[in-house]
Design a protein around this motif. Sequence first.
Motif, short mmCIF file in Angstrom:
data_model
loop_
_atom_site.label_atom_id
_atom_site.label_comp_id
_atom_site.label_asym_id
_atom_site.label_seq_id
_atom_site.Cartn_x
_atom_site.Cartn_y
_atom_site.Cartn_z
N ASP A 270 0.83 -1.20 0.00
CA ASP A 270 0.00 0.00 0.00
C ASP A 270 0.87 1.25 0.00
N PRO A 271 1.13 1.85 -1.17
CA PRO A 271 2.03 3.00 -1.23
C PRO A 271 1.44 4.27 -0.60
N PHE A 272 0.13 4.36 -0.44
CA PHE A 272 -0.49 5.55 0.12
C PHE A 272 -0.81 5.40 1.60
N GLN A 273 -0.25 4.40 2.25
CA GLN A 273 -0.53 4.13 3.64
C GLN A 273 -0.12 5.30 4.54
N LEU A 274 1.01 5.91 4.27
CA LEU A 274 1.49 7.03 5.07
C LEU A 274 0.49 8.19 5.05
N PHE A 275 -0.05 8.49 3.88
CA PHE A 275 -0.99 9.61 3.76
C PHE A 275 -2.31 9.31 4.48
N VAL A 276 -2.76 8.07 4.41
CA VAL A 276 -3.98 7.69 5.11
C VAL A 276 -3.80 7.87 6.61
N TYR A 277 -2.66 7.41 7.14
CA TYR A 277 -2.41 7.54 8.57
C TYR A 277 -2.26 9.00 8.98
N LEU A 278 -1.59 9.80 8.17
CA LEU A 278 -1.43 11.21 8.49
C LEU A 278 -2.78 11.93 8.55
N ILE A 279 -3.65 11.61 7.63
CA ILE A 279 -4.97 12.24 7.62
C ILE A 279 -5.76 11.90 8.88
N PHE A 280 -5.77 10.62 9.25
CA PHE A 280 -6.56 10.21 10.42
C PHE A 280 -5.93 10.68 11.73
N VAL A 281 -4.61 10.67 11.84
CA VAL A 281 -3.96 11.14 13.06
C VAL A 281 -4.14 12.64 13.22
N THR A 282 -4.04 13.39 12.13
CA THR A 282 -4.30 14.82 12.19
C THR A 282 -5.75 15.10 12.57
N GLY A 283 -6.66 14.32 12.01
CA GLY A 283 -8.07 14.46 12.37
C GLY A 283 -8.31 14.17 13.85
N ALA A 284 -7.60 13.19 14.41
CA ALA A 284 -7.74 12.89 15.83
C ALA A 284 -7.22 14.04 16.68
N GLY A 285 -6.11 14.64 16.26
CA GLY A 285 -5.59 15.79 16.99
C GLY A 285 -6.54 16.97 16.97
N VAL A 286 -7.12 17.23 15.81
CA VAL A 286 -8.08 18.33 15.68
C VAL A 286 -9.34 18.05 16.50
N ALA A 287 -9.82 16.80 16.46
CA ALA A 287 -11.02 16.45 17.23
C ALA A 287 -10.76 16.55 18.73
N GLY A 288 -9.60 16.10 19.17
CA GLY A 288 -9.26 16.20 20.59
C GLY A 288 -9.11 17.64 21.05
N GLY B 142 -9.62 0.31 1.57
CA GLY B 142 -9.30 1.08 0.37
C GLY B 142 -8.38 0.32 -0.56
N HIS B 143 -7.37 -0.35 0.01
CA HIS B 143 -6.47 -1.13 -0.82
C HIS B 143 -7.19 -2.33 -1.42
N GLY B 144 -8.08 -2.95 -0.65
CA GLY B 144 -8.85 -4.08 -1.17
C GLY B 144 -9.77 -3.68 -2.32
N LEU B 145 -10.42 -2.53 -2.18
CA LEU B 145 -11.28 -2.05 -3.26
C LEU B 145 -10.47 -1.69 -4.51
N TYR B 146 -9.31 -1.08 -4.31
CA TYR B 146 -8.45 -0.73 -5.43
C TYR B 146 -7.95 -1.99 -6.15
N ARG B 147 -7.53 -2.98 -5.40
CA ARG B 147 -7.06 -4.23 -6.00
C ARG B 147 -8.20 -4.94 -6.73
N ARG B 148 -9.38 -4.94 -6.13
CA ARG B 148 -10.51 -5.59 -6.78
C ARG B 148 -10.86 -4.88 -8.08
N TRP B 149 -10.77 -3.57 -8.08
CA TRP B 149 -11.08 -2.80 -9.28
C TRP B 149 -10.05 -3.04 -10.36
N LYS B 150 -8.78 -3.11 -9.99
CA LYS B 150 -7.71 -3.27 -10.97
C LYS B 150 -7.48 -4.72 -11.39
N CYS B 151 -7.73 -5.68 -10.52
CA CYS B 151 -7.38 -7.08 -10.78
C CYS B 151 -8.52 -7.90 -11.37
#
Length: 172
Positions: free
Chosen positions: A101-119, A148-157
């Motif tokens: 999953d090459p976009f894993q870092l961006f997914v985690y950054l979005i959710f961790v930033t969202g948690a900080g903002v919510a807190g 997200g990765h599963g849906l992407y793989r299913r769409w592409k494969c």
Amino acid sequence: MNFRTCPLRHRAGKVPEHASTWSWRSDIVEICLAALCSAVIWRYTSHNDHESGHKGNRLGSPGERNGQDVIVYPSDGLMLWSCLVYGCCVSSFIHRRQEQDPFQLFVYLIFVTGAGVAGYAAGASANLMLLGYLPQSMCIAMAASLSGHGLYRRWKCVAPSPGDEEKLQPIR
């Protein structure tokens, strides 16, 4: 043995069908275990923050607690084990899936930033933000990354079926 190929695989060759199923199941188990541990961590931290006024004294002596309140008022040992198991689950999940999953870092950054903002918006203390909101957001990010990765793989494969080509032709 039943083999399948996918153009998105980084490694050349074929992968046995049961290996893919095992990986998917282990990901689900890790996410569920991490979610359970983060719920214990959240409960311990929120109870400690709200009831004791940030002083660290939780419920008084251990004799005051009865055995039925283990989940509602987790002990210090359960909190420690939950943190250890949570850390192992998250690090194992991230390490195993970082190649896929090459976009894993961006997914985690979005959710961790969202948690900080919510807190911050909720007026939570730093302890509750780090030990309450952050673990919950990491579990959500793990689930979002996997789905997200599963849906992407299913769409592409997915190989097109022979009838699909006829459906794409313009009507004459």
